[in-house]
Design a protein around this motif. Structure first.
Motif, PDB file in Angstrom:
ATOM      1  N   SER A   1       2.203  10.043   4.044  1.00 40.88           N
ATOM      2  CA  SER A   1       1.447  11.465   4.445  1.00 40.88           C
ATOM      3  C   SER A   1       2.660  12.243   3.109  1.00 40.88           C
ATOM      4  O   SER A   1       4.249  12.466   3.198  1.00 40.88           O
ATOM      5  CB  SER A   1       2.150  12.055   6.326  1.00 40.88           C
ATOM      6  N   ASP A   2       1.637  13.445   2.150  1.00 42.48           N
ATOM      7  CA  ASP A   2       1.913  13.622   1.379  1.00 42.48           C
ATOM      8  C   ASP A   2       2.374  15.087   1.431  1.00 42.48           C
ATOM      9  O   ASP A   2       2.119  15.619   2.943  1.00 42.48           O
ATOM     10  CB  ASP A   2       0.962  13.532   0.460  1.00 42.48           C
TER      11      ASP A   2
ATOM     12  N   THR B   1       5.857  17.160  -5.475  1.00 43.14           N
ATOM     13  CA  THR B   1       4.527  15.848  -3.936  1.00 43.14           C
ATOM     14  C   THR B   1       6.026  14.941  -3.586  1.00 43.14           C
ATOM     15  O   THR B   1       6.229  13.885  -4.391  1.00 43.14           O
ATOM     16  CB  THR B   1       3.311  15.339  -4.769  1.00 43.14           C
TER      17      THR B   1
ATOM     18  N   GLU C   1       2.204   6.438  -7.013  1.00 43.96           N
ATOM     19  CA  GLU C   1       1.359   7.375  -7.469  1.00 43.96           C
ATOM     20  C   GLU C   1       1.519   8.649  -8.349  1.00 43.96           C
ATOM     21  O   GLU C   1       1.408   9.915  -8.211  1.00 43.96           O
ATOM     22  CB  GLU C   1       0.192   7.622  -6.413  1.00 43.96           C
ATOM     23  N   THR C   2       2.596   9.271  -6.828  1.00 44.38           N
ATOM     24  CA  THR C   2       3.470  10.568  -6.335  1.00 44.38           C
ATOM     25  C   THR C   2       4.315  10.663  -7.644  1.00 44.38           C
ATOM     26  O   THR C   2       4.548  11.700  -8.193  1.00 44.38           O
ATOM     27  CB  THR C   2       3.630  10.843  -4.545  1.00 44.38           C
TER      28      THR C   2
ATOM     29  N   VAL D   1       0.795  -1.236   0.386  1.00 46.10           N
ATOM     30  CA  VAL D   1       0.021   0.158  -0.186  1.00 46.10           C
ATOM     31  C   VAL D   1       0.740   1.043   0.076  1.00 46.10           C
ATOM     32  O   VAL D   1       0.460   2.472  -0.826  1.00 46.10           O
ATOM     33  CB  VAL D   1      -1.026  -0.021   2.097  1.00 46.10           C
ATOM     34  N   ALA D   2       1.973   1.325   0.922  1.00 52.45           N
ATOM     35  CA  ALA D   2       2.468   2.237   0.819  1.00 52.45           C
ATOM     36  C   ALA D   2       3.569   2.144  -0.075  1.00 52.45           C
ATOM     37  O   ALA D   2       3.887   3.497  -0.953  1.00 52.45           O
ATOM     38  CB  ALA D   2       3.688   2.152   1.908  1.00 52.45           C
TER      39      ALA D   2
ATOM     40  N   GLU E   1       3.054   1.766  -3.181  1.00 59.84           N
ATOM     41  CA  GLU E   1       1.784   1.797  -4.395  1.00 59.84           C
ATOM     42  C   GLU E   1       1.713   3.451  -3.991  1.00 59.84           C
ATOM     43  O   GLU E   1       1.335   4.314  -5.488  1.00 59.84           O
ATOM     44  CB  GLU E   1       0.349   1.502  -4.240  1.00 59.84           C
ATOM     45  N   ARG E   2       1.124   3.910  -3.441  1.00 57.94           N
ATOM     46  CA  ARG E   2       1.348   5.207  -2.783  1.00 57.94           C
ATOM     47  C   ARG E   2       2.553   6.343  -3.479  1.00 57.94           C
ATOM     48  O   ARG E   2       2.239   7.753  -4.262  1.00 57.94           O
ATOM     49  CB  ARG E   2       1.025   6.165  -1.182  1.00 57.94           C
ATOM     50  N   ARG E   3       3.437   5.828  -3.154  1.00 60.72           N
ATOM     51  CA  ARG E   3       4.958   6.547  -3.211  1.00 60.72           C
ATOM     52  C   ARG E   3       4.974   6.058  -5.117  1.00 60.72           C
ATOM     53  O   ARG E   3       5.629   7.149  -6.068  1.00 60.72           O
ATOM     54  CB  ARG E   3       6.114   5.493  -3.257  1.00 60.72           C
TER      55      ARG E   3
ATOM     56  N   SER F   1       1.197   4.124   5.725  1.00 65.96           N
ATOM     57  CA  SER F   1       0.419   4.651   4.381  1.00 65.96           C
ATOM     58  C   SER F   1       1.125   5.630   3.408  1.00 65.96           C
ATOM     59  O   SER F   1       1.283   6.347   2.073  1.00 65.96           O
ATOM     60  CB  SER F   1      -1.275   4.622   3.900  1.00 65.96           C
TER      61      SER F   1
ATOM     62  N   VAL G   1       6.232  11.958  -0.225  1.00 69.70           N
ATOM     63  CA  VAL G   1       5.697  10.875   1.090  1.00 69.70           C
ATOM     64  C   VAL G   1       6.750  11.003   1.934  1.00 69.70           C
ATOM     65  O   VAL G   1       7.875  10.347   1.525  1.00 69.70           O
ATOM     66  CB  VAL G   1       4.621   9.808   0.120  1.00 69.70           C
TER      67      VAL G   1
END
Length: 241
Positions: free
Chosen positions: A60-61, A37, A20-21, A13-14, A16-18, A58, A39
Motif C-alpha cells: 500500500s502506497d 512515496t 517503481e516507488t 510483485v511486491a 517490483e512495486r517497491r 502487493s 510502500v
C-alpha cells in the motif's frame, strides 16, 4: 510442491512495486515540495492443505510527511512553510494542499502557483493583491502587505496525522479528511524568499534500491530452485510408473 513458486511470485510483485516507488522518488528528488512515496507491506495468510503459507501483499502506497530542507532564493514570490502546515490551492479537481509555495501574480492580481492554480487564504478563497502597488511583504503569520498596507493573508492548513493522502497537482496532496486552518503560528509559519526542497533522501533511496535488487535476485534464485525441485519430482514419478 508449487507453494514455494507462488510465494516467490508474490514476493517479486511486491519488490517490483517497491522498485517503481524508488524510481519515482529519485526522478523527483529536485522537485520543490515533493513528498516521497513509500510502500508498506503485510503478510497475507493462506491455507494450503495442512500448511499455512505467508504471501507478500502487493503493498500500500503512502506519502512521507517528513519535512524537506529550506533553500533561500530571495525571490519575494517564493514562500515556504515553517512547521507542519500546508498551503491551500484551488485545482480543477478541488482543493489540494502543497508545500510548494512558488507563486506569480496574474493580470487580475490573483496569486497563482506556477501551474496556474489560485493560492488560498484561511477561508479557502483566492488571494487578490494590487499587481501595480509594488512588491509584497509577507510575515510569518501569512499576512500580506503592500506599501505598508495589509491587503490579504496566505492561509496555512493542518492535515490530520491519520488522514490518507493522495497525490494532487503542484506536488500537492488531497487528504480524505478536511484540512483545518492554522490560527496559532507559534510552531507553524510562512517564510518569504525561500522554497522547501523535496523530502526525498537520495542516499536512503539508493540504499533501498540496492536492498531491493539483492532481494529480487534472492527470490529469483529461490523460484528457480523450486522449479528445479518440481521438475525432478515429476521425472522421479515418471520413471517409477
Amino acid at each position: 510442491m508449487q507453494n514455494g513458486l507462488y510465494v516467490a511470485v508474490s514476493a517479486q510483485v511486491a519488490l517490483e512495486r517497491r522498485m517503481e516507488t524508488i524510481a519515482d522518488n529519485m526522478a523527483n528528488m529536485n522537485t520543490v515540495g515533493y513528498r516521497a512515496t513509500g510502500v508498506s507491506f503485510a503478510a497475507e495468510m493462506a491455507k494450503a492443505g495442512e500448511t499455512n503459507l505467508d504471501y507478500a501483499s502487493s503493498g500500500s502506497d503512502y506519502l512521507s510527511r517528513r519535512i524537506g530542507g529550506l533553500t533561500k532564493t530571495d525571490n519575494p514570490l517564493d514562500f515556504a512553510v515553517q512547521g507542519d502546515g500546508w498551503f491551500g490551492i484551488q485545482t480543477p479537481r478541488g482543493t489540494a494542499y502543497t508545500r510548494d509555495g512558488r507563486v506569480r501574480i496574474d493580470e487580475q492580481g490573483t496569486l497563482r502557483t506556477l501551474s496556474g492554480d489560485p493560492l488560498l487564504d484561511a477561508g479557502g478563497a483566492p488571494i487578490l493583491v494590487d499587481s501595480a502597488a509594488g512588491p509584497l511583504t509577507v510575515s510569518a503569520d501569512g499576512m500580506i502587505s503592500q506599501n505598508g498596507r495589509q491587503v490579504g493573508a496566505i492561509g496555512l492548513f493542518a492535515i490530520d496525522a491519520d488522514a490518507n493522502l493522495k497525490r494532487a497537482e503542484n506536488s500537492g496532496v488531497a487528504p480524505d479528511n478536511p484540512a483545518r486552518p492554522i490560527l496559532d503560528f507559534t510552531r507553524d509559519g510562512v517564510v518569504q524568499g525561500a522554497v522547501e526542497s523535496s523530502n526525498v533522501d537520495p542516499v536512503r533511496e539508493m540504499t533501498r534500491l540496492i536492498d531491493v535488487s539483492r532481494a529480487f535476485d534472492g527470490v529469483a534464485a529461490e523460484a528457480s530452485q523450486s522449479e528445479s525441485s518440481l521438475q525432478d519430482a515429476i521425472k522421479a514419478l515418471g520413471s517409477s510408473s
